[in-house]
Design a protein around this motif. Structure first.
Motif, PDB file in Angstrom:
ATOM      1  N   GLU A 191       0.831  -1.204   0.000  1.00  0.00           N
ATOM      2  CA  GLU A 191       0.000   0.000   0.000  1.00  0.00           C
ATOM      3  C   GLU A 191       0.869   1.258   0.000  1.00  0.00           C
ATOM      4  O   GLU A 191       0.555   2.252  -0.658  1.00  0.00           O
ATOM      5  CB  GLU A 191      -0.917   0.003   1.232  1.00  0.00           C
ATOM      6  N   ARG A 192       1.986   1.184   0.722  1.00  0.00           N
ATOM      7  CA  ARG A 192       2.845   2.372   0.845  1.00  0.00           C
ATOM      8  C   ARG A 192       3.691   2.610  -0.399  1.00  0.00           C
ATOM      9  O   ARG A 192       3.833   3.735  -0.866  1.00  0.00           O
ATOM     10  CB  ARG A 192       3.753   2.183   2.064  1.00  0.00           C
ATOM     11  N   PHE A 193       4.245   1.495  -0.949  1.00  0.00           N
ATOM     12  CA  PHE A 193       5.218   1.676  -2.046  1.00  0.00           C
ATOM     13  C   PHE A 193       4.622   1.355  -3.419  1.00  0.00           C
ATOM     14  O   PHE A 193       5.245   1.648  -4.426  1.00  0.00           O
ATOM     15  CB  PHE A 193       6.469   0.822  -1.790  1.00  0.00           C
ATOM     16  N   GLY A 194       3.492   0.703  -3.488  1.00  0.00           N
ATOM     17  CA  GLY A 194       2.830   0.510  -4.787  1.00  0.00           C
ATOM     18  C   GLY A 194       2.780  -0.923  -5.255  1.00  0.00           C
ATOM     19  O   GLY A 194       1.716  -1.428  -5.584  1.00  0.00           O
ATOM     20  N   THR A 195       3.955  -1.588  -5.344  1.00  0.00           N
ATOM     21  CA  THR A 195       4.001  -2.982  -5.804  1.00  0.00           C
ATOM     22  C   THR A 195       5.073  -3.717  -4.996  1.00  0.00           C
ATOM     23  O   THR A 195       5.937  -3.079  -4.397  1.00  0.00           O
ATOM     24  CB  THR A 195       4.401  -3.083  -7.297  1.00  0.00           C
ATOM     25  N   PRO A 196       5.046  -5.047  -5.017  1.00  0.00           N
ATOM     26  CA  PRO A 196       6.126  -5.794  -4.351  1.00  0.00           C
ATOM     27  C   PRO A 196       7.503  -5.403  -4.886  1.00  0.00           C
ATOM     28  O   PRO A 196       8.451  -5.249  -4.127  1.00  0.00           O
ATOM     29  CB  PRO A 196       5.779  -7.249  -4.656  1.00  0.00           C
ATOM     30  N   ARG A 197       7.590  -5.209  -6.185  1.00  0.00           N
ATOM     31  CA  ARG A 197       8.873  -4.824  -6.765  1.00  0.00           C
ATOM     32  C   ARG A 197       9.312  -3.461  -6.229  1.00  0.00           C
ATOM     33  O   ARG A 197      10.473  -3.255  -5.871  1.00  0.00           O
ATOM     34  CB  ARG A 197       8.766  -4.809  -8.305  1.00  0.00           C
ATOM     35  N   ALA A 198       8.366  -2.541  -6.142  1.00  0.00           N
ATOM     36  CA  ALA A 198       8.687  -1.206  -5.643  1.00  0.00           C
ATOM     37  C   ALA A 198       9.137  -1.255  -4.186  1.00  0.00           C
ATOM     38  O   ALA A 198       9.985  -0.456  -3.772  1.00  0.00           O
ATOM     39  CB  ALA A 198       7.481  -0.270  -5.786  1.00  0.00           C
ATOM     40  N   VAL A 199       8.589  -2.204  -3.426  1.00  0.00           N
ATOM     41  CA  VAL A 199       9.034  -2.357  -2.033  1.00  0.00           C
ATOM     42  C   VAL A 199      10.507  -2.736  -2.024  1.00  0.00           C
ATOM     43  O   VAL A 199      11.326  -2.124  -1.332  1.00  0.00           O
ATOM     44  CB  VAL A 199       8.203  -3.408  -1.278  1.00  0.00           C
TER      45      VAL A 199
END
Lengths: 397, 397
Positions: free
Chosen positions: A47-55
């Motif tokens: 939710e905070r960063f957008g996608t698992p990859r973005a995390v």
């Protein structure tokens, strides 16, 4: 470091894997595999960063600010490629699937629960997970009568189109799967990885479940049995299901945990009573005292669930598809008609002579599963009745 | 014609009877025996004219104006003296009693129900009718297990001071009376006159019930069995009782009528569940679905009834007598103390060493029955616990 991931510090082996398997599934696996990151934390990070990859691509200080431990950050930045490779190799098998929360096939009822798993490993038919299921659970050491009653309920409910979901344990779980396999479909939720069977004596049963239904786990391939994982697994059994039926259970029993999850998740709980001299009726009786519905016959469960099954079928993408506007309009008509357009059309297509489901499948252009689900709902609501030879008669207007 | 009845046109035989037996009881019998006059009509007439004698003495045109048929007026003015003589002769026996609604011994719980009988014919101990009772009813053809469970519940509840009330029928009724007789007292409500036993095979049981408890009927001596009287009798079984327990009963069963009366009368209903393969568990299950309390153990019934038993004992004249003002004051103290003065005094008299009920009877000046009832309530509320040798220990402050 960009969000596309091209500059992610992954080894060559993983880059190759990512190009072979689904890029995004590997990202989900890396995220949920990081130590101390469970479904809740992972969901918050996405939710905070957008996608698992973005995390995984986020600056270390941002991850630390989000409360992520140094060990978890290290695992995100330099994942265990050997473990990931094993998981992706498993998922390369023809009947193996990894469903992320973002997957359209992720079961909608399970998505509603708090702490819904981020990933599901599925062996068998992943589409089945989104269809109406009843959980049937109970003692690992039931009485002979408890075993027979379990098998009989599962067989009759599966024959009516409800899939039977259970935990592949000895006793009631095994009887529930076996009964459902006689007439319909069944789903086993595992407390181990999807490639392992516990108990081992249920290896053949697991194979038949995978062939005719689905094995499901939130644990990755290779994860062995661990006592603490089985109670967690129970939330998935109830979460997948419109309701939970307990046939025989002692007072302190894993199946009461499943039933308690069901109550928290707003699902129906059903319990089969028994003699007060049978210690394995104690669990059912405790549930009945707490508000579970006492059931003597599978038909009572179908009648109780009919409204919910209908909503569920109407909400399933591709099943009895009604545009949201139409659905609301139909609901708004209230008592003047209780049928929405799709059900009305199927009913109108029936005429008043007995008709076989095959004819309706042909005339409506719907799948066999759609038509049989809709006929079940129409029968439960009293619009049609079954006639000899598997045919159906329309009742009233 | 005066209200004293001296000029009533009764035969010499009846005048003689009236001087021997209770004048007023004969008046009640004449009133309730008139054709077409049931409890409701009789009650209405007594409310209108003052007493049963005043009803009989009222001018014919006033009785006609009150809706009384010519046949009933004739029966009031010229009663069947032979029948009356038979009834009064029955009541002359040493253990036979006729309780009118005006009698202080008329059971107060029964007086609360609509259509409460105007007269009760009692053989045995009439005082027992005002004490706390649980009705235990069920199938005339129970399973062996149902019989054993019934007998066991009755035995254990009677041992704790609850009288067991039932209908003297074959099966569950008989087991309930027999179990209660092992440890305590029991009341049989008959669908015949108090001098007849139906079924005849229960003649010896009826004799033991009369010796150790009471036989009760609203039907006069000489009234034989009639199918239509047994369902009516069931309202008295539930009306006398703080609650009704159904141990085994088919779906269509007289005991479900009793349970339905209990619900209408605001009494608790308890049901013992059973295997779904036992057709005689169907009645219990139907009651549980309708809100009856599922019970596995007699202690659950005592715990559930404890507050009601305590109120009942407090309200019984001569039992744990608390002046209304004191009682209200005690209630007003709310959470600081939950015991009223009489219970507190008994508790204080106990000290903290185990004490035998006999010592408490001697020191408190109360009857054995009062002390044992109060100890039951104190035990249920956790103020005392039973100790070896039938003694009691005080707990806490």
């Amino acid at each position: 470091m960009s969000a596309t991931g091209s500059s992610r510090p992954l080894g060559d082996g993983l880059d190759r894997l990512l190009s072979v398997a689904s890029d995004s599934i590997a990202d989900w696996i890396v995220l949920i595999s990081a130590p101390g990151i469970g479904s809740r934390t992972a969901t918050r990070l996405i939710e905070r960063f957008g996608t698992p990859r973005a995390v995984a691509d986020a600056p270390r200080q941002d991850l630390a600010a989000a409360g992520i431990s140094p060990e978890a950050i290290a695992a995100l930045k330099q994942p265990d490629t050997a473990a990931l490779e094993r998981i992706l190799a498993w998922s390369d098998q023809p009947d193996a699937f990894v469903l992320t929360r973002a997957d359209a096939r992720y079961p909608p009822l399970l998505a509603e629960i708090p702490d819904a798993p981020l990933l599901l490993y599925v062996r068998g038919d992943p589409e089945l997970l989104a269809e109406p299921q009843l959980a049937v659970v109970g003692s690992r050491n039931p009485t002979p009568s408890g075993l027979e009653i379990t098998r009989d309920f599962a067989r009759r409910l599966a024959a009516d189109g409800l899939s039977i979901t259970s935990g592949l344990a000895l006793g009631v779980d095994g009887a529930a799967h076996a009964g459902a396999l006689e007439t319909g479909r069944t789903i086993a939720v595992l407390g181990t990885g999807p490639d392992l069977v516990y108990p081992a004596t249920h290896r053949d049963l697991a194979r038949r479940v995978a062939e005719r239904g689905a094995l499901v786990s939130e644990f990755p391939p290779g994860q062995g049995p661990s006592a603490r994982n089985f109670p967690r697994r129970n939330r998935i059994i109830s979460g997948l299901s419109v309701g939970v039926l307990v046939t025989e259970a002692a007072l302190k029993s894993g199946s009461l945990i499943t039933a308690r999850f069901a109550l928290e998740q707003g699902r129906d709980v059903f319990a089969v009573p028994g003699s007060i001299r049978n210690p394995l009726a104690r669990g059912s009786h405790a549930l009945i005292r707490d508000g579970a519905k006492l059931v003597e016959d599978p038909a009572e469960i179908l009648l109780e669930l009919a409204p919910m099954l209908r909503n569920l079928l109407a909400a399933c993408p591709g099943e009895a598809s009604v545009a949201p506007g139409e659905e609301r309009a139909a609901a708004g008509r209230g008592a003047t008609t209780t049928l929405d357009a799709d059900y009305r059309a199927l009913l109108d297509a029936m005429g008043f002579d007995p008709v076989a489901p095959d004819e309706l499948i042909a005339s409506s252009g719907r799948s066999a599963r759609e038509v049989s689900s809709m006929l079940l709902v129409l029968e439960l609501e009293g619009h049609v009745s079954s006639a000899p030879g598997g045919r159906f008669c329309r009742l009233g207007s």
